[in-house]
Design a protein around this motif. Structure first.
Motif, PDB file in Angstrom:
ATOM      1  N   ASP A  91      -8.384  -2.486  -5.994  1.00 20.93           N
ATOM      2  CA  ASP A  91      -9.187  -2.201  -4.797  1.00 20.93           C
ATOM      3  C   ASP A  91     -10.679  -2.320  -5.070  1.00 20.93           C
ATOM      4  O   ASP A  91     -11.465  -2.615  -4.183  1.00 20.93           O
ATOM      5  CB  ASP A  91      -8.900  -0.787  -4.280  1.00 20.93           C
ATOM      6  N   ARG A 148      -8.406 -12.600   1.474  1.00 18.58           N
ATOM      7  CA  ARG A 148      -7.875 -12.214   0.165  1.00 18.58           C
ATOM      8  C   ARG A 148      -8.245 -13.175  -0.975  1.00 18.58           C
ATOM      9  O   ARG A 148      -8.336 -12.758  -2.133  1.00 18.58           O
ATOM     10  CB  ARG A 148      -6.349 -12.059   0.242  1.00 18.58           C
ATOM     11  N   LYS A 182       1.033   1.973  -6.929  1.00 21.29           N
ATOM     12  CA  LYS A 182       0.444   1.063  -7.926  1.00 21.29           C
ATOM     13  C   LYS A 182      -0.597   1.762  -8.792  1.00 21.29           C
ATOM     14  O   LYS A 182      -0.543   1.715 -10.010  1.00 21.29           O
ATOM     15  CB  LYS A 182      -0.204  -0.122  -7.210  1.00 21.29           C
ATOM     16  N   SER A 232      -1.983  -5.284  -4.999  1.00 15.50           N
ATOM     17  CA  SER A 232      -0.797  -5.453  -4.149  1.00 15.50           C
ATOM     18  C   SER A 232      -0.126  -6.819  -4.351  1.00 15.50           C
ATOM     19  O   SER A 232       1.092  -6.922  -4.425  1.00 15.50           O
ATOM     20  CB  SER A 232      -1.166  -5.287  -2.678  1.00 15.50           C
ATOM     21  N   HIS A 288     -12.384  -5.627  -4.082  1.00 14.18           N
ATOM     22  CA  HIS A 288     -12.537  -6.065  -2.695  1.00 14.18           C
ATOM     23  C   HIS A 288     -14.022  -6.140  -2.318  1.00 14.18           C
ATOM     24  O   HIS A 288     -14.792  -5.234  -2.650  1.00 14.18           O
ATOM     25  CB  HIS A 288     -11.873  -5.051  -1.741  1.00 14.18           C
ATOM     26  N   GLN A 310       1.913  -4.540   5.925  1.00 19.55           N
ATOM     27  CA  GLN A 310       2.091  -4.796   4.495  1.00 19.55           C
ATOM     28  C   GLN A 310       3.496  -5.304   4.219  1.00 19.55           C
ATOM     29  O   GLN A 310       3.694  -6.288   3.511  1.00 19.55           O
ATOM     30  CB  GLN A 310       1.842  -3.499   3.708  1.00 19.55           C
ATOM     31  N   SER A 359       0.845  -1.191   0.000  1.00 22.31           N
ATOM     32  CA  SER A 359       0.000   0.000   0.000  1.00 22.31           C
ATOM     33  C   SER A 359       0.884   1.245   0.000  1.00 22.31           C
ATOM     34  O   SER A 359       1.824   1.341   0.785  1.00 22.31           O
ATOM     35  CB  SER A 359      -0.886  -0.004   1.250  1.00 22.31           C
TER      36      SER A 359
END
Ligand SMILES: Nc1ncnc2c1ncn2[C@@H]1O[C@H](COP(=O)(O)OP(=O)(O)O)[C@@H](O)[C@H]1O
Ligand SMILES: O=C(O)[C@H](O)[C@@H](O)[C@H](O)[C@H](O)COP(=O)(O)O
Length: 180
Positions: A39, A61, A20, A87, A42, A136, A16
Motif C-alpha cells: 500500500d 495499478r 496480507k 493484492s 500507491h 475485489q 483487501s
C-alpha cells in the motif's frame, strides 16, 4: 530451508482484508526478512480514489505495480530478502511484479468473501472501505497451477497460517532440490 533461501522476495497476495499485511509481517519476523506494505507504493491519487469508494482500474495499478517490481529488483540485486504485501489480483499484475524472475514466490491467502467481510468490519484505521470487497473479488483471478504460488487458507490463526506457509515452502524447496 532451501525453498525460502532460493527466493529473494515473497509476495503475499489476496483481496483487501485477506490478511496480507498481518501474515506478511508475522512471516517476516519468523524469517528475519524485511516487511514492506504494498500500500505504501500507491500514488496518493490511488489512495484518494479507493478512500472515496471507487475501485482502481488497470491504468491506476500499472505505476503502482511497477514501483513494487522496481523495489523487488533492487532488493534481489542487492542480495537481500523482502516480504511484500500486495493484492496482485490479476495474472497480468503478477507478471508485472515478476518481470520473468524465478527467485520470487507468491503466497496466496485464500478465504471466503463472508469471512473476509467480517474481518474488514472489525478493522480500524485503514483507508480501504469494506464496501470495495465485492469489486475485489470480481477483479480477483486466483493463481493458476502454472504460477509460482503457494496457496493457504486464511480460516486459521495467524501463527497456523505462517506455519502452513513455511511447511509448503520447505516442501517445495526439497522438491526443487530433488529435481535439480
Ligand atoms: N488469521 C487471522 N485471523 C483473524 N484475524 C485476522 C487474521 N489475519 C488478519 N486478521 C485481521 O483481519 C483484518 C485484515 O487484515 P490485513 O492484514 O489488514 O489484510 P490486508 O492487508 O490483506 O488488507 C485486520 O483487522 C487483521 O487484524
Ligand atoms: O489493487 C487494488 O485494488 C488495491 O491495491 C487493493 O487490492 C488493496 O487491497 C488496497 O491497496 C487496500 O489495501 P489492503 O489490501 O491492505 O486493504
Amino acid at each position: 530451508m532451501a525453498g525460502v533461501e532460493a527466493s529473494c522476495a515473497l509476495i503475499v497476495i489476496g483481496v483487501s482484508g485477506s490478511g496480507k499485511s498481518t501474515v506478511a509481517e508475522a512471516l517476516g519476523r519468523r524469517l528475519d526478512w524485511r516487511f514492506e506494505d504494498g500500500d505504501s507504493f500507491h500514488p496518493p491519487s490511488n489512495v484518494a480514489k479507493m478512500s472515496a469508494g471507487h475501485p482502481l482500474t488497470d491504468e491506476d495499478r500499472w505505476p503502482w505495480l511497477n514501483a513494487i517490481a522496481d523495489e523487488i529488483a533492487r532488493v534481489c540485486k542487492a542480495g537481500e530478502h523482502v516480504i511484500i504485501a500486495c493484492s496482485a489480483l490479476k495474472h497480468t499484475y503478477r507478471d508485472v511484479l515478476l518481470r520473468g524472475r524465478d527467485d520470487v514466490r507468491f503466497v496466496f491467502l485464500k478465504g471466503t468473501q463472508e469471512l473476509i467481510a467480517d474481518r474488514l468490519a472489525h478493522r480500524k484505521g485503514h483507508f480501504m472501505p469494506p464496501e470495495l470487497l465485492t469489486s475485489q473479488f470480481r477483479t480477483l483471478e486466483p493463481p493458476g497451477a502454472s504460477e509460482h504460488v503457494i496457496t493457504v487458507s486464511i480460516d486459521e490463526s495467524v501463527e497456523a497460517i505462517v506455519e502452513d506457509i513455511l511447511q509448503q515452502l520447505k516442501f517445495d524447496g526439497e522438491k526443487h532440490e530433488a529435481m535439480s
